[in-house]
Design an enzyme around this catalytic site. Structure first.
Site, PDB file in Angstrom:
ATOM      1  N   ASN A 158       4.364  -2.179  13.023  1.00  0.00           N
ATOM      2  CA  ASN A 158       3.446  -2.627  11.975  1.00  0.00           C
ATOM      3  C   ASN A 158       4.118  -2.442  10.624  1.00  0.00           C
ATOM      4  O   ASN A 158       4.377  -1.334  10.196  1.00  0.00           O
ATOM      5  CB  ASN A 158       2.151  -1.808  12.036  1.00  0.00           C
ATOM      6  CG  ASN A 158       1.089  -2.347  11.077  1.00  0.00           C
ATOM      7  OD1 ASN A 158       1.331  -3.320  10.365  1.00  0.00           O
ATOM      8  ND2 ASN A 158      -0.063  -1.716  11.068  1.00  0.00           N
ATOM      9  N   SER A 192      -7.392  -2.526   6.163  1.00  0.00           N
ATOM     10  CA  SER A 192      -8.479  -1.557   6.332  1.00  0.00           C
ATOM     11  C   SER A 192      -9.186  -1.296   5.021  1.00  0.00           C
ATOM     12  O   SER A 192      -8.649  -1.537   3.949  1.00  0.00           O
ATOM     13  CB  SER A 192      -7.914  -0.244   6.871  1.00  0.00           C
ATOM     14  OG  SER A 192      -7.468  -0.431   8.190  1.00  0.00           O
ATOM     15  N   GLU A 238       0.846  -1.194   0.000  1.00  0.00           N
ATOM     16  CA  GLU A 238       0.000   0.000   0.000  1.00  0.00           C
ATOM     17  C   GLU A 238       0.881   1.243   0.000  1.00  0.00           C
ATOM     18  O   GLU A 238       0.419   2.345   0.274  1.00  0.00           O
ATOM     19  CB  GLU A 238      -0.939  -0.006   1.201  1.00  0.00           C
ATOM     20  CG  GLU A 238      -0.247  -0.115   2.551  1.00  0.00           C
ATOM     21  CD  GLU A 238      -1.188   0.194   3.708  1.00  0.00           C
ATOM     22  OE1 GLU A 238      -1.703   1.317   3.758  1.00  0.00           O
ATOM     23  OE2 GLU A 238      -1.399  -0.701   4.544  1.00  0.00           O
ATOM     24  N   THR A 281       2.546   3.589  15.975  1.00  0.00           N
ATOM     25  CA  THR A 281       2.168   2.273  15.447  1.00  0.00           C
ATOM     26  C   THR A 281       2.688   2.079  14.016  1.00  0.00           C
ATOM     27  O   THR A 281       2.156   1.275  13.268  1.00  0.00           O
ATOM     28  CB  THR A 281       0.637   2.033  15.513  1.00  0.00           C
ATOM     29  OG1 THR A 281      -0.023   3.044  14.725  1.00  0.00           O
ATOM     30  CG2 THR A 281       0.112   2.092  16.925  1.00  0.00           C
ATOM     31  N   LYS A 303      -5.722  -9.054  22.195  1.00  0.00           N
ATOM     32  CA  LYS A 303      -7.178  -8.897  22.246  1.00  0.00           C
ATOM     33  C   LYS A 303      -7.856  -9.768  21.179  1.00  0.00           C
ATOM     34  O   LYS A 303      -8.955 -10.266  21.372  1.00  0.00           O
ATOM     35  CB  LYS A 303      -7.560  -7.427  22.029  1.00  0.00           C
ATOM     36  CG  LYS A 303      -7.157  -6.535  23.191  1.00  0.00           C
ATOM     37  CD  LYS A 303      -7.550  -5.093  22.946  1.00  0.00           C
ATOM     38  CE  LYS A 303      -7.097  -4.224  24.125  1.00  0.00           C
ATOM     39  NZ  LYS A 303      -7.555  -2.848  24.031  1.00  0.00           N
ATOM     40  N   HIS A 345      -2.490 -10.461  11.795  1.00  0.00           N
ATOM     41  CA  HIS A 345      -1.941  -9.179  11.370  1.00  0.00           C
ATOM     42  C   HIS A 345      -1.773  -8.333  12.632  1.00  0.00           C
ATOM     43  O   HIS A 345      -2.686  -8.245  13.442  1.00  0.00           O
ATOM     44  CB  HIS A 345      -2.890  -8.491  10.388  1.00  0.00           C
ATOM     45  CG  HIS A 345      -2.576  -7.038  10.202  1.00  0.00           C
ATOM     46  ND1 HIS A 345      -1.360  -6.618   9.755  1.00  0.00           N
ATOM     47  CD2 HIS A 345      -3.296  -5.915  10.449  1.00  0.00           C
ATOM     48  CE1 HIS A 345      -1.345  -5.289   9.716  1.00  0.00           C
ATOM     49  NE2 HIS A 345      -2.510  -4.842  10.139  1.00  0.00           N
ATOM     50  N   SER A 367     -11.056   1.678  13.218  1.00  0.00           N
ATOM     51  CA  SER A 367     -10.208   0.638  12.607  1.00  0.00           C
ATOM     52  C   SER A 367     -10.112  -0.584  13.525  1.00  0.00           C
ATOM     53  O   SER A 367     -10.090  -1.720  13.052  1.00  0.00           O
ATOM     54  CB  SER A 367      -8.825   1.192  12.256  1.00  0.00           C
ATOM     55  OG  SER A 367      -8.047   1.413  13.415  1.00  0.00           O
ATOM     56  N   CYS A 384      -3.331  -3.337   4.472  1.00  0.00           N
ATOM     57  CA  CYS A 384      -2.409  -4.401   4.879  1.00  0.00           C
ATOM     58  C   CYS A 384      -2.756  -5.759   4.272  1.00  0.00           C
ATOM     59  O   CYS A 384      -2.124  -6.770   4.600  1.00  0.00           O
ATOM     60  CB  CYS A 384      -2.387  -4.511   6.401  1.00  0.00           C
ATOM     61  SG  CYS A 384      -2.002  -2.950   7.196  1.00  0.00           S
TER      62      CYS A 384
HETATM   63  N1  ACO Z   1       0.328   2.682  30.795  1.00  0.00           N
HETATM   64  C1  ACO Z   1      -0.250   1.561  30.339  1.00  0.00           C
HETATM   65  N2  ACO Z   1      -1.260   1.567  29.430  1.00  0.00           N
HETATM   66  C2  ACO Z   1      -1.677   2.766  28.965  1.00  0.00           C
HETATM   67  C3  ACO Z   1      -1.117   3.974  29.408  1.00  0.00           C
HETATM   68  C4  ACO Z   1      -0.074   3.902  30.375  1.00  0.00           C
HETATM   69  N3  ACO Z   1       0.522   4.977  30.831  1.00  0.00           N
HETATM   70  N4  ACO Z   1      -1.736   4.990  28.771  1.00  0.00           N
HETATM   71  C5  ACO Z   1      -2.650   4.435  27.948  1.00  0.00           C
HETATM   72  N5  ACO Z   1      -2.627   3.095  28.088  1.00  0.00           N
HETATM   73  C6  ACO Z   1      -3.409   2.101  27.347  1.00  0.00           C
HETATM   74  C7  ACO Z   1      -4.850   2.466  27.156  1.00  0.00           C
HETATM   75  O1  ACO Z   1      -5.636   2.107  28.263  1.00  0.00           O
HETATM   76  C8  ACO Z   1      -5.176   1.675  25.909  1.00  0.00           C
HETATM   77  O2  ACO Z   1      -5.366   0.312  26.220  1.00  0.00           O
HETATM   78  P1  ACO Z   1      -6.807  -0.382  26.052  1.00  0.00           P
HETATM   79  O3  ACO Z   1      -7.231  -0.131  24.625  1.00  0.00           O
HETATM   80  O4  ACO Z   1      -6.502  -1.809  26.293  1.00  0.00           O
HETATM   81  O5  ACO Z   1      -7.678   0.284  27.056  1.00  0.00           O
HETATM   82  C9  ACO Z   1      -3.889   1.731  25.105  1.00  0.00           C
HETATM   83  O6  ACO Z   1      -2.876   2.079  26.035  1.00  0.00           O
HETATM   84  C10 ACO Z   1      -3.893   2.783  24.015  1.00  0.00           C
HETATM   85  O7  ACO Z   1      -4.329   3.979  24.555  1.00  0.00           O
HETATM   86  P2  ACO Z   1      -5.469   4.828  23.843  1.00  0.00           P
HETATM   87  O8  ACO Z   1      -5.727   6.045  24.631  1.00  0.00           O
HETATM   88  O9  ACO Z   1      -6.630   3.945  23.472  1.00  0.00           O
HETATM   89  O10 ACO Z   1      -4.648   5.194  22.528  1.00  0.00           O
HETATM   90  P3  ACO Z   1      -5.027   6.219  21.405  1.00  0.00           P
HETATM   91  O11 ACO Z   1      -6.489   6.294  21.212  1.00  0.00           O
HETATM   92  O12 ACO Z   1      -4.303   7.493  21.642  1.00  0.00           O
HETATM   93  O13 ACO Z   1      -4.341   5.523  20.127  1.00  0.00           O
HETATM   94  C11 ACO Z   1      -4.751   3.878  18.395  1.00  0.00           C
HETATM   95  C12 ACO Z   1      -4.416   4.121  19.866  1.00  0.00           C
HETATM   96  C13 ACO Z   1      -6.189   4.295  18.117  1.00  0.00           C
HETATM   97  C14 ACO Z   1      -4.581   2.386  18.098  1.00  0.00           C
HETATM   98  C15 ACO Z   1      -3.789   4.714  17.505  1.00  0.00           C
HETATM   99  O14 ACO Z   1      -2.463   4.396  17.811  1.00  0.00           O
HETATM  100  C16 ACO Z   1      -4.033   4.509  16.033  1.00  0.00           C
HETATM  101  O15 ACO Z   1      -4.919   5.129  15.449  1.00  0.00           O
HETATM  102  N6  ACO Z   1      -3.202   3.644  15.351  1.00  0.00           N
HETATM  103  C17 ACO Z   1      -3.318   3.387  13.923  1.00  0.00           C
HETATM  104  C18 ACO Z   1      -4.555   2.583  13.557  1.00  0.00           C
HETATM  105  C19 ACO Z   1      -4.428   1.098  13.857  1.00  0.00           C
HETATM  106  O16 ACO Z   1      -3.361   0.566  14.074  1.00  0.00           O
HETATM  107  N7  ACO Z   1      -5.583   0.391  13.798  1.00  0.00           N
HETATM  108  C20 ACO Z   1      -5.620  -1.050  13.972  1.00  0.00           C
HETATM  109  C21 ACO Z   1      -6.213  -1.849  12.814  1.00  0.00           C
HETATM  110  S1  ACO Z   1      -5.956  -1.129  11.235  1.00  0.00           S
HETATM  111  C22 ACO Z   1      -4.285  -1.232  10.804  1.00  0.00           C
HETATM  112  O17 ACO Z   1      -3.690  -2.268  10.786  1.00  0.00           O
HETATM  113  C23 ACO Z   1      -3.581  -0.010  10.420  1.00  0.00           C
END
Ligand code: ACO
Length: 474
Positions: free
Chosen positions: A338, A372, A92, A168, A268, A259, A218, A126
């Site tokens: 990733n 995605s 991609e 990520t 999870k 993936h 996502s 992906c």
């Molecule tokens: N210590 C331990 N854990 C922590 C801490 C800390 N200090 N702070 C946050 N966390 C945990 C949160 O509780 C959360 O865990 P949970 O989901 O099990 O509750 C985790 O860390 C992430 O924190 P969030 O606040 O949910 O993170 P945020 O919303 O800022 O970003 C996200 C996470 C959405 C995955 C972002 O990185 C993203 O958009 N990534 C790209 C998209 C992606 O990878 N999507 C997945 C499928 S699609 C693909 O493959 C691209």
């Protein structure tokens, strides 16, 4: 130059004969990135489960990553480019809206005189690598097959804009040699597919390498696709006898490789497969495997994507199975990040490297691929029952992976950030002379030397290291 037209209509044991993985020689430490990004300590390392993130300077692009991994696969396996009848690229990382990376790779075939090579590039986030792999398997099992190998390359540079998704990212490429009588054999008749329209992650801005991401959506789309693939895969695997009568999916396979956008999502996801098994189980054992899950018996899959109580209970209940069946596949995901299309296959490589070869005999591996937009699949393979020379060669050729991970250069987050800015400013620029150092690149790495005023890209290769016995070290 066609091979021998095969006599039997169904070649046996079609699968992976050899595999090669490439990741950048530099990385940023996720704990240091937490400080630099001013997020709470542990968010990236514990919350997302990431340790290091590989990244590329302006010296590497999708073409160079694929050139590197293909040439290394050919060299390590002493193949002739004439042996390859199909070459597919899943990516991609688009740097040209017309000319495919596959055609760039044809430079490697030039001196062999082999121009009879089917296949092109496949794109959907992906999932492109998996689609390319399915094309390769289908070709070998079809009337079009000319008896030669297929090669599948999955490669990407995964970069995000500044913000919560940046950590990520990752980068890398995996090349797989596909043929008959393979040591890793794909199961027939069980592949399950789930596709749907979703704007969870997409790249509409052609001037930027960065995607638009709805992170939470996502994650929901990923887990929903997993549920759907589980449903269809288990149905087919039951019909074909892979899952025995009254048996669960988790008990029917030795490994589950997903993936991996980030490692916590994989944990999870394993818990999600466990949940699916649990909901299908007519009389769950609440004093054994399903202890602590009584209150989730009537959980609805579609309402539970962000049910934190259920998620926690399921992750606790499935933890020991996760530790044996999935965690070993997370080495590259944790250390590189990733890689997008190669992520799943990096997971497979990590699994193969996690135990001694004898402990892999006859193992069944279930794979979940997600891209995605969205496209997803669940399929499986089994590892050969005899430790033949092909199997040993496949593993031997991966023996550099752990050492190479260790030998990478750590770069400060400030430098990483500067590199991202440079990539932003110079993306699609022509003419352009890359400025990144080539000193740290692994031997055998292809790198960009110039983009001329006609946007034509030129590459060179870091020499392979000569070792005293006159051989070369890859
Ligand atoms: N210590 C331990 N854990 C922590 C801490 C800390 N200090 N702070 C946050 N966390 C945990 C949160 O509780 C959360 O865990 P949970 O989901 O099990 O509750 C985790 O860390 C992430 O924190 P969030 O606040 O949910 O993170 P945020 O919303 O800022 O970003 C996200 C996470 C959405 C995955 C972002 O990185 C993203 O958009 N990534 C790209 C998209 C992606 O990878 N999507 C997945 C499928 S699609 C693909 O493959 C691209």
């Amino acid at each position: 130059m066609p091979g021998t037209v095969p006599q039997e209509p169904w070649p046996t044991d079609v699968g992976i004969i050899a595999v090669e993985v490439y990741f950048p020689s530099q990385y940023v430490d996720q704990a240091e990135l937490e400080v630099f990004d001013n997020v709470s300590t542990g968010k990236y390392t514990i919350g997302l489960g990431q340790s290091k993130m590989g990244f590329c300077s302006d010296r590497e692009d999708i073409n160079s990553l694929c050139l590197t991994v293909v040439q290394k696969l050919v060299e390590k396996n002493q193949l002739s480019y004439n042996d390859i009848g199909r070459l597919e690229v899943g990516t991609e990382t688009i740097i040209d809206k017309s000319k495919s990376t596959k055609t760039v790779l044809m430079q490697l075939f030039e001196s062999s005189g082999n121009h009879s090579v089917e296949g092109l590039d496949t794109t959907n986030a992906c999932f492109g690598g998996t689609s390319a792999l399915f094309n390769a398997i289908n070709w070998i099992e079809s009337s079009s097959w000319d008896g030669r190998y297929a090669m599948v390359v999955a490669g990407d540079i995964a970069v995000y804009a500044t913000g919560n998704a940046r950590c990520t990212g990752g980068a890398g490429a995996v090349a797989m040699l596909i043929g008959k009588d393979a040591p890793l054999v794909f199961d027939r008749g069980v592949r399950s597919i789930y596709m749907q329209h979703a704007y969870d992650f997409y790249k509409p801005n052609m001037d930027s390498e960065y995607p638009l991401v709805d992170g939470k959506l996502s994650v929901k789309c990923y887990l929903h696709a997993l549920d759907k693939c589980y449903e269809a895969y288990t149905q087919r695997a039951t019909q074909t006898g892979i899952i025995g009568e009254n048996a669960s999916l988790i008990d029917s396979a030795d490994a589950f490789v997903f993936h991996s956008p980030y490692c916590k999502l994989v944990q999870k996801s394993f818990a999600r497969v466990f949940l699916n098994d649990f909901l299908k189980e007519p009389s769950p054992d609440f004093s054994g495997r399903y202890a602590g899950l009584e209150s989730f018996r009537n959980l609805k899959l579609e309402n539970s994507y962000f049910d934190r109580d259920a998620e926690k209970a399921l992750m606790t209940a499935s933890n020991s199975l996760f530790t044996t069946k999935t965690k070993p596949s997370l080495l590259l995901a944790n250390q590189v990040g990733n890689m997008y299309t190669p992520s799943l296959y990096g997971g497979l490589v990590s699994y193969l490297l996690s135990v001694s070869p004898a402990d892999l005999i006859g193992h069944r591996v279930v794979l979940f691929s997600y891209g995605s937009g969205l496209a997803s699949a669940m399929f499986s393979l089994r590892i050969t029952k005899d430790l033949g020379p092909k199997f040993h060669k496949l593993l031997e050729n991966l023996s550099n992976v752990k050492k190479d991970l260790h030998d990478r250069v750590k770069v400060a987050p400030e430098e990483f950030d500067k590199t991202m800015k440079l990539r932003e400013e110079t993306h699609n620029k022509a003419p352009y002379a890359p400025v990144g150092s080539t000193k740290e690149l692994f031997p055998g790495t292809w790198y960009l030397t110039e983009v001329d005023s006609m946007y034509r890209r030129m590459y060179d290769r870091v020499p392979l290291v000569q070792i005293p016995n006159g051989n070369v070290k890859n």
